[in-house]
Design a protein around this motif. Structure first.
Motif, PDB file in Angstrom:
ATOM      1  N   GLY A 134       0.776  -1.138   0.028  1.00  0.00           N
ATOM      2  CA  GLY A 134       0.456  -0.416  -0.255  1.00  0.00           C
ATOM      3  C   GLY A 134       0.851   1.239  -0.117  1.00  0.00           C
ATOM      4  N   CYS A 135       2.383   1.349   0.564  1.00  0.00           N
ATOM      5  CA  CYS A 135       3.013   2.547  -0.018  1.00  0.00           C
ATOM      6  C   CYS A 135       4.274   2.499   0.513  1.00  0.00           C
ATOM      7  CB  CYS A 135       2.950   3.334   1.905  1.00  0.00           C
ATOM      8  SG  CYS A 135       3.240   2.752   3.519  1.00  0.00           S
ATOM      9  N   THR A 136       5.225   3.922  -0.139  1.00  0.00           N
ATOM     10  CA  THR A 136       6.362   3.465  -0.581  1.00  0.00           C
ATOM     11  C   THR A 136       7.018   4.306   0.109  1.00  0.00           C
ATOM     12  OG1 THR A 136       6.469   2.796  -2.721  1.00  0.00           O
ATOM     13  CG2 THR A 136       8.624   3.646  -1.683  1.00  0.00           C
ATOM     14  N   LEU A 137       8.205   2.863   1.242  1.00  0.00           N
ATOM     15  CA  LEU A 137       9.011   4.217   2.677  1.00  0.00           C
ATOM     16  C   LEU A 137      10.422   5.033   2.136  1.00  0.00           C
ATOM     17  CD1 LEU A 137       7.953   1.441   5.576  1.00  0.00           C
ATOM     18  CD2 LEU A 137       6.743   3.584   4.430  1.00  0.00           C
ATOM     19  N   ALA A 138      10.281   6.119   2.133  1.00  0.00           N
ATOM     20  CA  ALA A 138      11.683   7.027   1.663  1.00  0.00           C
ATOM     21  C   ALA A 138      13.077   6.440   2.213  1.00  0.00           C
ATOM     22  CB  ALA A 138      11.566   7.813   1.695  1.00  0.00           C
ATOM     23  N   GLY A 139      13.764   6.008   1.849  1.00  0.00           N
ATOM     24  CA  GLY A 139      14.614   5.197   2.103  1.00  0.00           C
ATOM     25  C   GLY A 139      15.716   5.669   2.962  1.00  0.00           C
ATOM     26  N   SER A 140      15.542   6.987   3.186  1.00  0.00           N
ATOM     27  CA  SER A 140      16.545   8.019   2.849  1.00  0.00           C
ATOM     28  C   SER A 140      15.771   8.598   4.976  1.00  0.00           C
ATOM     29  CB  SER A 140      17.113   9.680   3.215  1.00  0.00           C
ATOM     30  OG  SER A 140      15.010   9.708   2.700  1.00  0.00           O
ATOM     31  N   TRP A 141      14.507   8.126   4.602  1.00  0.00           N
ATOM     32  CA  TRP A 141      13.624   8.239   6.368  1.00  0.00           C
ATOM     33  C   TRP A 141      13.713   7.087   6.816  1.00  0.00           C
ATOM     34  CZ3 TRP A 141       9.505  11.439   4.160  1.00  0.00           C
ATOM     35  CH2 TRP A 141       9.239  12.712   4.185  1.00  0.00           C
ATOM     36  N   LEU A 142      13.909   6.116   6.098  1.00  0.00           N
ATOM     37  CA  LEU A 142      13.860   4.612   6.572  1.00  0.00           C
ATOM     38  C   LEU A 142      14.972   5.124   8.039  1.00  0.00           C
ATOM     39  CD1 LEU A 142      12.324   2.492   4.333  1.00  0.00           C
ATOM     40  CD2 LEU A 142      12.015   3.051   6.875  1.00  0.00           C
ATOM     41  N   ARG A 179       4.819   9.787  11.915  1.00  0.00           N
ATOM     42  CA  ARG A 179       5.277  11.395  12.092  1.00  0.00           C
ATOM     43  C   ARG A 179       5.799  12.060  10.890  1.00  0.00           C
ATOM     44  NH1 ARG A 179       9.027  14.304  12.824  1.00  0.00           N
ATOM     45  NH2 ARG A 179      10.371  12.401  14.051  1.00  0.00           N
ATOM     46  N   ARG A 180       6.103  10.990   9.618  1.00  0.00           N
ATOM     47  CA  ARG A 180       6.619  11.187   8.518  1.00  0.00           C
ATOM     48  C   ARG A 180       5.887  11.172   7.467  1.00  0.00           C
ATOM     49  NH1 ARG A 180      12.548  11.980   8.605  1.00  0.00           N
ATOM     50  NH2 ARG A 180      13.378  11.597  10.833  1.00  0.00           N
ATOM     51  N   MET A 181       5.451   9.962   7.334  1.00  0.00           N
ATOM     52  CA  MET A 181       4.755  10.202   6.325  1.00  0.00           C
ATOM     53  C   MET A 181       3.681   9.270   6.296  1.00  0.00           C
ATOM     54  SD  MET A 181       7.254   7.001   4.705  1.00  0.00           S
ATOM     55  CE  MET A 181       9.342   7.149   4.718  1.00  0.00           C
ATOM     56  N   PRO A 182       1.960  10.444   6.551  1.00  0.00           N
ATOM     57  CA  PRO A 182       0.469  10.117   6.563  1.00  0.00           C
ATOM     58  C   PRO A 182       0.434   8.622   6.136  1.00  0.00           C
ATOM     59  CG  PRO A 182       1.348  12.220   5.625  1.00  0.00           C
ATOM     60  CD  PRO A 182       2.549  11.498   5.632  1.00  0.00           C
ATOM     61  N   ALA A 183       0.648   8.273   4.609  1.00  0.00           N
ATOM     62  CA  ALA A 183       0.526   6.991   3.526  1.00  0.00           C
ATOM     63  C   ALA A 183       0.938   5.811   4.960  1.00  0.00           C
ATOM     64  CB  ALA A 183       0.973   6.971   2.814  1.00  0.00           C
ATOM     65  N   TYR A 184       1.705   5.398   5.433  1.00  0.00           N
ATOM     66  CA  TYR A 184       2.338   4.889   6.500  1.00  0.00           C
ATOM     67  C   TYR A 184       0.978   4.839   7.804  1.00  0.00           C
ATOM     68  CZ  TYR A 184       5.219   2.176   9.645  1.00  0.00           C
ATOM     69  OH  TYR A 184       5.337   1.219  10.460  1.00  0.00           O
ATOM     70  N   ALA A 185       0.957   5.843   8.425  1.00  0.00           N
ATOM     71  CA  ALA A 185      -0.203   5.755   9.462  1.00  0.00           C
ATOM     72  C   ALA A 185      -1.392   5.767   9.375  1.00  0.00           C
ATOM     73  CB  ALA A 185       0.429   7.538  10.101  1.00  0.00           C
ATOM     74  N   TYR A 186      -1.803   6.232   7.935  1.00  0.00           N
ATOM     75  CA  TYR A 186      -3.451   5.489   7.817  1.00  0.00           C
ATOM     76  C   TYR A 186      -3.938   4.123   8.072  1.00  0.00           C
ATOM     77  CZ  TYR A 186      -7.019   4.648   4.556  1.00  0.00           C
ATOM     78  OH  TYR A 186      -8.462   4.321   4.543  1.00  0.00           O
ATOM     79  N   ARG A 204      -1.714   1.942   9.354  1.00  0.00           N
ATOM     80  CA  ARG A 204      -1.076   1.112   9.572  1.00  0.00           C
ATOM     81  C   ARG A 204      -2.122   1.071  11.308  1.00  0.00           C
ATOM     82  NH1 ARG A 204       0.762  -1.279  12.619  1.00  0.00           N
ATOM     83  NH2 ARG A 204       1.954  -0.565  14.724  1.00  0.00           N
ATOM     84  N   ASP A 205      -2.932   2.468  10.897  1.00  0.00           N
ATOM     85  CA  ASP A 205      -3.921   2.453  11.618  1.00  0.00           C
ATOM     86  C   ASP A 205      -5.489   1.279  11.581  1.00  0.00           C
ATOM     87  OD1 ASP A 205      -2.912   4.396  13.199  1.00  0.00           O
ATOM     88  OD2 ASP A 205      -4.156   6.048  12.635  1.00  0.00           O
ATOM     89  N   ARG A 206      -5.062   1.067  10.053  1.00  0.00           N
ATOM     90  CA  ARG A 206      -5.727   0.488  10.193  1.00  0.00           C
ATOM     91  C   ARG A 206      -5.863  -1.668   9.813  1.00  0.00           C
ATOM     92  NH1 ARG A 206      -7.924   0.555   3.442  1.00  0.00           N
ATOM     93  NH2 ARG A 206      -7.933  -1.341   3.762  1.00  0.00           N
ATOM     94  N   GLY A 207      -5.016  -1.276   9.943  1.00  0.00           N
ATOM     95  CA  GLY A 207      -3.901  -2.677  10.655  1.00  0.00           C
ATOM     96  C   GLY A 207      -3.777  -3.692   9.336  1.00  0.00           C
ATOM     97  N   SER A 208      -3.371  -2.557   7.536  1.00  0.00           N
ATOM     98  CA  SER A 208      -3.115  -3.486   6.799  1.00  0.00           C
ATOM     99  C   SER A 208      -1.671  -3.452   6.632  1.00  0.00           C
ATOM    100  CB  SER A 208      -3.185  -2.577   5.340  1.00  0.00           C
ATOM    101  OG  SER A 208      -4.731  -2.546   5.411  1.00  0.00           O
ATOM    102  N   LEU A 209      -0.628  -3.043   7.861  1.00  0.00           N
ATOM    103  CA  LEU A 209       0.687  -3.242   7.564  1.00  0.00           C
ATOM    104  C   LEU A 209       1.306  -3.160   9.286  1.00  0.00           C
ATOM    105  CD1 LEU A 209       2.278   0.438   5.928  1.00  0.00           C
ATOM    106  CD2 LEU A 209       2.089  -2.714   4.835  1.00  0.00           C
TER     107      LEU A 209
END
Length: 466
Positions: free
Chosen positions: A311-319, A414-421, A423-428
């Protein structure tokens, strides 16, 4: 356009223009290198392998070709580089010791060996560094004056075994030439020069030693291949590494800017992004057949890869930043870490395609078979969480892994709204943190160093996108 650049491009046209790839790209009809740059796209390694290398089959280079040196272009810079090495060593014919392992790409190994022989015939060659003390004894017996090694980490390994600077046990040694890991701290006070880089599998020279070298700096090998620079944007802006849409010529580079080297060569390389990232630190005066200044560069580590989850792509530098900031002052110090998608995670099931879009097979031979689209193929599932492997210095409490997982998860939310969304819905799921035993990274680094081929790398945070 300079004479040498025109000659290299004519070789590209003559070698590649008559191939299927050349006909598809229209290389034979592109009269100048400027036309070539305007008409042919830049290829990343995966696309180049699929669209260029695959169709060239076994390549366009014949080992028995009498024009092989001219096609590969390696000899054009070899003599000048050897003169720079002689001036650096302070000897017209120094006694050279060569530490060079066996490569999976024999062409690159042969090219490097030819470079060293242009300086002087090696009096010693070592292919593996399994016994550092025996390696030192061989250097002493051969009275080696210049040591050529692919990685400066090999010198550090030897000094650790003998517990003193290498010149303390090899009194004849005057200088060291290395390609990789030039920022590795060593005990030796001997001068160190950066050797140029050659890319495989068909050897293409990217850089050569600079006469004004400051340890890690080299000069772009603009007389060996057609080189371009692809400007890089700052990954700190949105966390993802972006490149410019167009390349520039090396003489147009701006000091202290970051670039990726793009190469075209008659050996079957067409505007390939090499993955060699550099920073321009100055310019060297051009030779007579080039007529343009050559950028002096220092290598940069590759930017962190992006990681794709469901569902999302996480930026490497932020990881990398999330892992680094997960450690508090009271925690053990971070030695090294690796972040990748968790292969053990349960991926979400791919969405099934609608059965109504499929037609029975007996319609295939009718007019309906040519007008009705088949159903889309099922989407490949992706992992649902990260796998973070961490080595720390000192004692690690049992709850450190859980604390790091929670902190990394909060930082990514905090950095990635798509990741937070998601996580909240249980997809990640939350990252899985694994604490490695002490010395794991050092053991891996030593295995690489002992092979005497390629970089050993530096401790840090490694992001693996797949």
């Amino acid at each position: 356009m300079s004479a040498i650049r025109s000659r290299i491009y004519e070789l590209v046209r003559s070698r590649l223009g008559r191939t299927g790839v050349g006909r598809a790209l229209g290389i034979a009809h592109l009269r100048t290198f400027e036309d070539f740059r305007a008409a042919v796209p830049v290829f990343d390694p995966a696309t180049h392998a699929a669209e260029i290398e695959h169709h060239l089959g076994f390549g366009v280079v014949d080992p028995d070709d009498p024009e092989l040196d001219e096609v590969l272009g390696l000899a054009r810079e070899r003599v000048d580089q050897a003169e720079i090495w002689r001036a650096f060593a302070g000897r017209p014919e120094p006694r050279v010791g060569l530490w060079l392992g066996r490569a999976k790409t024999p062409g690159v190994e042969q090219a490097l060996f030819a470079d060293v022989r242009a300086l002087a015939e090696p009096v010693l060659r070592l292919e593996r560094l399994d016994d550092p003390e025996r390696a030192v004894a061989d250097l002493v017996a051969a009275e080696v004056e210049v040591l050529w090694t692919p990685s400066l980490s090999a010198v550090r390994l030897v000094e650790g075994a003998v517990r003193r600077p290498i010149e303390g046990v090899v009194p004849s040694l005057r200088a060291i030439i290395a390609t990789y890991d030039l920022r590795t701290p060593v005990r030796s006070r001997l001068p160190v020069m950066a050797a140029g880089r050659i890319r495989g599998p068909d050897p293409v020279r990217l850089s050569v030693s600079s006469s004004r070298s400051v340890r890690a700096a080299t000069t772009l090998a603009m007389r060996s291949a057609l080189l371009e620079l692809l400007p890089l944007h700052d990954p700190e802006v949105d966390g993802r590494t972006k490149v410019a849409e167009e390349t520039i010529l090396p003489e147009q580079a701006r000091p202290w800017e970051r670039y990726e080297v793009v190469v075209t060569a008659p050996a079957g390389v067409v505007r390939l992004r090499t993955g060699h990232f550099v920073r321009v630190v100055g310019f060297d005066m051009p030779p007579t057949d080039l007529a343009v200044p050559r950028p002096r560069i220092v290598p940069l580590p590759p930017p962190p890869e992006d990681v794709r989850l469901e569902g999302c792509t996480l930026a490497g530098s932020w990881l990398a930043a999330a892992v680094r900031q997960a450690f508090r002052p009271e925690d053990p110090a971070l030695v090294a870490a690796e972040v990748r998608p968790d292969p053990a995670a349960d991926a979400l099931e791919p969405e099934a395609s609608a059965a109504s879009l499929r037609l029975p097979p007996f319609f295939a031979e009718t007019e309906l078979g040519g007008t009705i689209r088949s159903a889309p193929s099922p989407r490949t599932a992706r992992p649902r969480n990260l796998w973070v492997r961490v080595e720390v210095q000192g004692h690690a409490p049992s709850e450190l892994g859980a604390r790091l997982s929670a902190r990394i998860d909060d930082d990514l939310r905090r950095r990635m709204p798509a990741y937070a969304y998601l996580r909240d819905r249980g997809s990640l799921a939350a990252p899985r943190v694994e604490l490695l035993p002490q010395g794991a990274y050092a053991d891996e680094q030593q295995r690489v160093v002992r092979r005497l081929w390629g970089p050993a790398g530096e401790p840090g945070i490694r992001i693996v996108g797949r």
